[in-house]
Design a protein around this motif. Structure first.
Motif, PDB file in Angstrom:
ATOM      1  N   ILE A   1       0.843  -1.195   0.000  1.00  0.00           N
ATOM      2  CA  ILE A   1       0.000   0.000   0.000  1.00  0.00           C
ATOM      3  C   ILE A   1       0.877   1.243   0.000  1.00  0.00           C
ATOM      4  O   ILE A   1       1.877   1.312   0.726  1.00  0.00           O
ATOM      5  CB  ILE A   1      -0.939  -0.012   1.228  1.00  0.00           C
ATOM      6  CG1 ILE A   1      -1.920  -1.182   1.103  1.00  0.00           C
ATOM      7  CG2 ILE A   1      -1.702   1.296   1.360  1.00  0.00           C
ATOM      8  CD1 ILE A   1      -2.767  -1.398   2.333  1.00  0.00           C
ATOM      9  N   ARG A   2       0.497   2.233  -0.771  1.00  0.00           N
ATOM     10  CA  ARG A   2       1.333   3.407  -0.967  1.00  0.00           C
ATOM     11  C   ARG A   2       0.889   4.617  -0.146  1.00  0.00           C
ATOM     12  O   ARG A   2       1.329   5.744  -0.424  1.00  0.00           O
ATOM     13  CB  ARG A   2       1.339   3.793  -2.457  1.00  0.00           C
ATOM     14  CG  ARG A   2       1.818   2.702  -3.383  1.00  0.00           C
ATOM     15  CD  ARG A   2       3.195   2.218  -3.029  1.00  0.00           C
ATOM     16  NE  ARG A   2       4.195   3.283  -3.048  1.00  0.00           N
ATOM     17  CZ  ARG A   2       5.423   3.159  -2.578  1.00  0.00           C
ATOM     18  NH1 ARG A   2       5.801   2.026  -2.010  1.00  0.00           N
ATOM     19  NH2 ARG A   2       6.270   4.166  -2.646  1.00  0.00           N
ATOM     20  N   LEU A   3       0.063   4.454   0.837  1.00  0.00           N
ATOM     21  CA  LEU A   3      -0.334   5.575   1.685  1.00  0.00           C
ATOM     22  C   LEU A   3       0.895   6.132   2.400  1.00  0.00           C
ATOM     23  O   LEU A   3       1.807   5.395   2.767  1.00  0.00           O
ATOM     24  CB  LEU A   3      -1.394   5.126   2.694  1.00  0.00           C
ATOM     25  CG  LEU A   3      -2.722   4.657   2.071  1.00  0.00           C
ATOM     26  CD1 LEU A   3      -3.616   4.044   3.138  1.00  0.00           C
ATOM     27  CD2 LEU A   3      -3.430   5.802   1.367  1.00  0.00           C
ATOM     28  N   ALA A   4       0.897   7.457   2.635  1.00  0.00           N
ATOM     29  CA  ALA A   4       2.140   8.139   2.999  1.00  0.00           C
ATOM     30  C   ALA A   4       2.405   8.241   4.489  1.00  0.00           C
ATOM     31  O   ALA A   4       3.558   8.358   4.899  1.00  0.00           O
ATOM     32  CB  ALA A   4       2.157   9.543   2.386  1.00  0.00           C
ATOM     33  N   THR A   5       1.378   8.225   5.334  1.00  0.00           N
ATOM     34  CA  THR A   5       1.583   8.469   6.763  1.00  0.00           C
ATOM     35  C   THR A   5       1.141   7.272   7.597  1.00  0.00           C
ATOM     36  O   THR A   5       0.369   6.426   7.146  1.00  0.00           O
ATOM     37  CB  THR A   5       0.817   9.719   7.225  1.00  0.00           C
ATOM     38  OG1 THR A   5      -0.595   9.468   7.131  1.00  0.00           O
ATOM     39  CG2 THR A   5       1.176  10.932   6.364  1.00  0.00           C
ATOM     40  N   ALA A   6       1.626   7.251   8.830  1.00  0.00           N
ATOM     41  CA  ALA A   6       1.314   6.133   9.734  1.00  0.00           C
ATOM     42  C   ALA A   6      -0.180   6.067  10.034  1.00  0.00           C
ATOM     43  O   ALA A   6      -0.768   4.981  10.072  1.00  0.00           O
ATOM     44  CB  ALA A   6       2.117   6.282  11.023  1.00  0.00           C
ATOM     45  N   ASP A   7      -0.827   7.218  10.254  1.00  0.00           N
ATOM     46  CA  ASP A   7      -2.251   7.227  10.585  1.00  0.00           C
ATOM     47  C   ASP A   7      -3.086   6.653   9.447  1.00  0.00           C
ATOM     48  O   ASP A   7      -4.022   5.872   9.674  1.00  0.00           O
ATOM     49  CB  ASP A   7      -2.708   8.654  10.899  1.00  0.00           C
ATOM     50  CG  ASP A   7      -2.124   9.175  12.206  1.00  0.00           C
ATOM     51  OD1 ASP A   7      -1.690   8.336  13.025  1.00  0.00           O
ATOM     52  OD2 ASP A   7      -2.092  10.401  12.407  1.00  0.00           O
ATOM     53  N   ARG A   8      -2.773   7.039   8.218  1.00  0.00           N
ATOM     54  CA  ARG A   8      -3.532   6.538   7.079  1.00  0.00           C
ATOM     55  C   ARG A   8      -3.312   5.039   6.888  1.00  0.00           C
ATOM     56  O   ARG A   8      -4.252   4.290   6.576  1.00  0.00           O
ATOM     57  CB  ARG A   8      -3.134   7.304   5.817  1.00  0.00           C
ATOM     58  CG  ARG A   8      -3.449   8.800   5.896  1.00  0.00           C
ATOM     59  CD  ARG A   8      -2.937   9.554   4.671  1.00  0.00           C
ATOM     60  NE  ARG A   8      -3.045  10.994   4.871  1.00  0.00           N
ATOM     61  CZ  ARG A   8      -2.692  11.904   3.968  1.00  0.00           C
ATOM     62  NH1 ARG A   8      -2.198  11.503   2.799  1.00  0.00           N
ATOM     63  NH2 ARG A   8      -2.821  13.186   4.222  1.00  0.00           N
ATOM     64  N   LEU A   9      -2.072   4.613   7.063  1.00  0.00           N
ATOM     65  CA  LEU A   9      -1.786   3.185   6.949  1.00  0.00           C
ATOM     66  C   LEU A   9      -2.518   2.381   8.024  1.00  0.00           C
ATOM     67  O   LEU A   9      -3.066   1.313   7.752  1.00  0.00           O
ATOM     68  CB  LEU A   9      -0.284   2.949   7.035  1.00  0.00           C
ATOM     69  CG  LEU A   9       0.534   3.286   5.790  1.00  0.00           C
ATOM     70  CD1 LEU A   9       2.019   3.289   6.113  1.00  0.00           C
ATOM     71  CD2 LEU A   9       0.237   2.317   4.656  1.00  0.00           C
ATOM     72  N   ALA A  10      -2.523   2.897   9.254  1.00  0.00           N
ATOM     73  CA  ALA A  10      -3.208   2.193  10.349  1.00  0.00           C
ATOM     74  C   ALA A  10      -4.700   2.066  10.057  1.00  0.00           C
ATOM     75  O   ALA A  10      -5.305   1.023  10.328  1.00  0.00           O
ATOM     76  CB  ALA A  10      -2.983   2.929  11.666  1.00  0.00           C
ATOM     77  N   ASN A  11      -5.306   3.113   9.497  1.00  0.00           N
ATOM     78  CA  ASN A  11      -6.725   3.057   9.150  1.00  0.00           C
ATOM     79  C   ASN A  11      -6.991   1.996   8.091  1.00  0.00           C
ATOM     80  O   ASN A  11      -7.964   1.238   8.177  1.00  0.00           O
ATOM     81  CB  ASN A  11      -7.202   4.423   8.648  1.00  0.00           C
ATOM     82  CG  ASN A  11      -7.268   5.465   9.743  1.00  0.00           C
ATOM     83  OD1 ASN A  11      -7.340   5.133  10.922  1.00  0.00           O
ATOM     84  ND2 ASN A  11      -7.231   6.726   9.371  1.00  0.00           N
ATOM     85  N   CYS A  12      -6.110   1.936   7.088  1.00  0.00           N
ATOM     86  CA  CYS A  12      -6.282   0.942   6.032  1.00  0.00           C
ATOM     87  C   CYS A  12      -6.058  -0.472   6.559  1.00  0.00           C
ATOM     88  O   CYS A  12      -6.806  -1.396   6.218  1.00  0.00           O
ATOM     89  CB  CYS A  12      -5.320   1.250   4.888  1.00  0.00           C
ATOM     90  SG  CYS A  12      -5.543   0.195   3.439  1.00  0.00           S
ATOM     91  N   ILE A  13      -5.044  -0.660   7.394  1.00  0.00           N
ATOM     92  CA  ILE A  13      -4.779  -1.985   7.958  1.00  0.00           C
ATOM     93  C   ILE A  13      -5.949  -2.443   8.817  1.00  0.00           C
ATOM     94  O   ILE A  13      -6.346  -3.619   8.780  1.00  0.00           O
ATOM     95  CB  ILE A  13      -3.479  -1.965   8.786  1.00  0.00           C
ATOM     96  CG1 ILE A  13      -2.273  -1.711   7.870  1.00  0.00           C
ATOM     97  CG2 ILE A  13      -3.285  -3.288   9.531  1.00  0.00           C
ATOM     98  CD1 ILE A  13      -0.984  -1.479   8.618  1.00  0.00           C
ATOM     99  N   ALA A  14      -6.536  -1.522   9.594  1.00  0.00           N
ATOM    100  CA  ALA A  14      -7.687  -1.873  10.427  1.00  0.00           C
ATOM    101  C   ALA A  14      -8.834  -2.393   9.573  1.00  0.00           C
ATOM    102  O   ALA A  14      -9.502  -3.377   9.926  1.00  0.00           O
ATOM    103  CB  ALA A  14      -8.132  -0.659  11.234  1.00  0.00           C
TER     104      ALA A  14
END
Length: 509
Positions: free
Chosen positions: A392-405
């Motif tokens: 996944i190419r999302l740029a920040t930790a918060d966005r990645l955490a939301n996608c992983i959830a």
């Protein structure tokens, strides 16, 4: 006369204490079909019922995204969401300050609690941590996991580079037979780049550092959250690997009235402090043997015979914390393979529990329960490989955490379906598949299987065949890999059918 059907909440309230999981899902499916809800979205509705992001549009977007990722779990976000409008909406969703991983998983946690309440007997709650690593030109936007040692340079030193990424500590509830009921807690975090950590460990005894100041606190947090969510502390058995061998966890479990079963890594003081666990167990007689079956690193089926011994003893807290924590009376189980084959290390399990271990049968039962810990490794594999989180190419930790959830819910569903088709022949296929999906799967099966009973196993096998499962008589039951591939192909078949038949409803025959 108008038939007044109960809402999902009312149905849960009056039935969860009396029904088994397969009946539970069949009941929900039946009521939803009567209401005319699209059965293709039924599982999404169930996982989103308890979720409130504070805005109806965000709730609706979350459901749309979950269904899209569920149909194509291993595809990139643009491929999963099909067009630029939906992809852009998804990026905005992940970046929204009102959205967090806790809020995204809130509905799934609530559904997990209902599934736990709908079952009888002990619930095994598996805890473990996994890492997600990413390659970024600006790693500081995500965070750091650790430093990795690379190739050796000409001057003799090894090249070191920083690995950026996220860590997730999750708790997965399963039945004693291994059926995943859902996540009960999840914690995401990143680390600052550590400097001088190893030097600090030589000066400070880690056992004297308060647990609240260490990453190990995540084990206690998840234990407490999962116990509260389950609502029945006495039914919960929290299972962890050697990293969970924390005396504070023993004490918290006692305070909450719940149970734990962990693999020990510390030879703690025992009795009055004048001996150790290993010294007591060295004098304990073997109670019998236990055979286990497993796969080695190459995937080959292996069998091992373990000699088992058990004892109940008083275990002392670490020396630096003896004034803060009381002694615990715990059960100890040692299981060791005496004659391992050449080329493989012997299997040695040293387990600690606050459950009663009074007989050899009790000890074997705990060994079987601990072997279920591998289920959470399978969940992580599905999350990483099936959902391809690290691509996944999302740029920040918060966005990645939301996608992983969000992907955690998809990963749980794939794991649930994999085990469900092995254990429950009475589950209605309508609880999993739409009428269109069942029709397409019927047509995909070869002629020699057309006379087979149309139960959940039949349709799950059909999905697995779409994913590359050969379905020979000697083949083992399909696993998560072929199933997620099969569901991706099934989603494409449904999309093609609907494009060719725009007037067809979800109730085609």
């Amino acid at each position: 006369m108008v038939l007044q059907l109960p809402t999902n909440h009312q149905l849960h309230k009056h039935t969860v204490d009396k029904v088994k999981p397969d009946v539970f899902f069949w009941l929900l499916s039946s009521f939803d079909m009567i209401r005319g809800i699209n059965m293709g979205q039924h599982w999404v509705n169930e996982e989103m019922t308890g979720c409130d992001l504070g805005d109806a549009r965000l709730n609706q977007r979350l459901a749309v995204m979950l269904e899209a990722l569920g149909d194509r779990p291993d595809k990139s976000l643009p491929t999963a969401f099909q067009d630029w409008a939906n992809t852009k909406a998804a990026y905005r969703f992940f970046a929204n300050e009102n959205v967090s991983e806790d809020k995204i998983l809130e509905g799934h946690f609530a559904a997990s609690a209902l599934r736990i309440q709908a079952t009888d007997g002990p619930i095994l709650i598996l805890q473990d941590t996994t890492e997600f690593s990413f390659k970024r030109s600006s790693p500081e936007k995500i965070g750091f996991i650790n430093e990795s040692t690379g190739r050796k340079m000409k001057e003799g030193r090894h090249l070191k580079h920083t690995v950026c990424g996220l860590l997730m500590h999750a708790s997965l509830a399963i039945t004693t037979e291994g059926l995943p009921l859902g996540l009960t807690a999840a914690k995401f975090w990143t680390r600052n780049k550590f400097k001088g950590t190893e030097a600090l460990k030589r000066k400070v005894n880690p056992t004297r550092v308060p647990i609240e100041q260490k990453e190990s606190m995540r084990w206690l947090d998840n234990l407490q959250r999962s116990t509260e969510l389950a609502g029945s502390p006495e039914r919960c058995v929290h299972i962890g690997d050697r990293e969970s061998d924390i005396f504070e966890l023993f004490c918290l479990a006692q305070d909450l009235g719940t149970h734990f079963l962990i693999r020990s890594c510390v030879d703690r003081l025992a009795g009055e402090g004048d001996t150790t666990i290993s010294q007591v167990m060295a004098k304990t007689q073997v109670s019998g043997t236990h055979d286990i079956h497993f796969r080695d690193k190459r995937g080959n089926q292996q069998e091992a015979t373990l000699s088992v011994k058990y004892a109940t003893m008083t275990v002392c807290p670490p020396i630096g914390k003896q004034k803060k924590y009381p002694k615990q009376k715990l059960g100890i189980i040692f299981a060791e393979e005496k004659n391992p084959p050449e080329g493989r290390s012997p299997i040695i399990w040293k387990l600690v529990t606050n459950l009663p271990v009074a007989t050899h049968a009790d000890a074997v039962q705990k060994l079987v329960w601990y072997s279920r810990r591998w289920n959470i490794e399978t969940f992580f594999k599905t999350l990483k490989t099936g959902c391809r989180i690290e691509d996944i190419r999302l740029a920040t930790a918060d966005r990645l955490a939301n996608c992983i959830a969000l992907c955690c819910v998809v990963s749980w569903r794939i794991s649930w379906l994999t085990i469900l088709q092995r254990q429950s022949s009475t589950t209605s296929p309508a609880a999993v598949f739409t009428d269109i999906e069942r029709t397409l799967l019927d047509r995909s099966m070869p002629s020699n299987r057309q006379g087979t009973r149309r139960d959940i196993a039949f349709y799950m096998t059909a999905v697995a065949r779409l994913g590359g499962y050969l379905d020979r008589s000697s083949d083992p039951l399909p696993g998560t890999t072929v199933l997620w591939r099969g569901f991706i192909r099934l989603a494409d078949l449904v999309a093609g059918f609907q494009a060719a038949n725009p007037d067809a409803s979800s109730t085609c025959g």
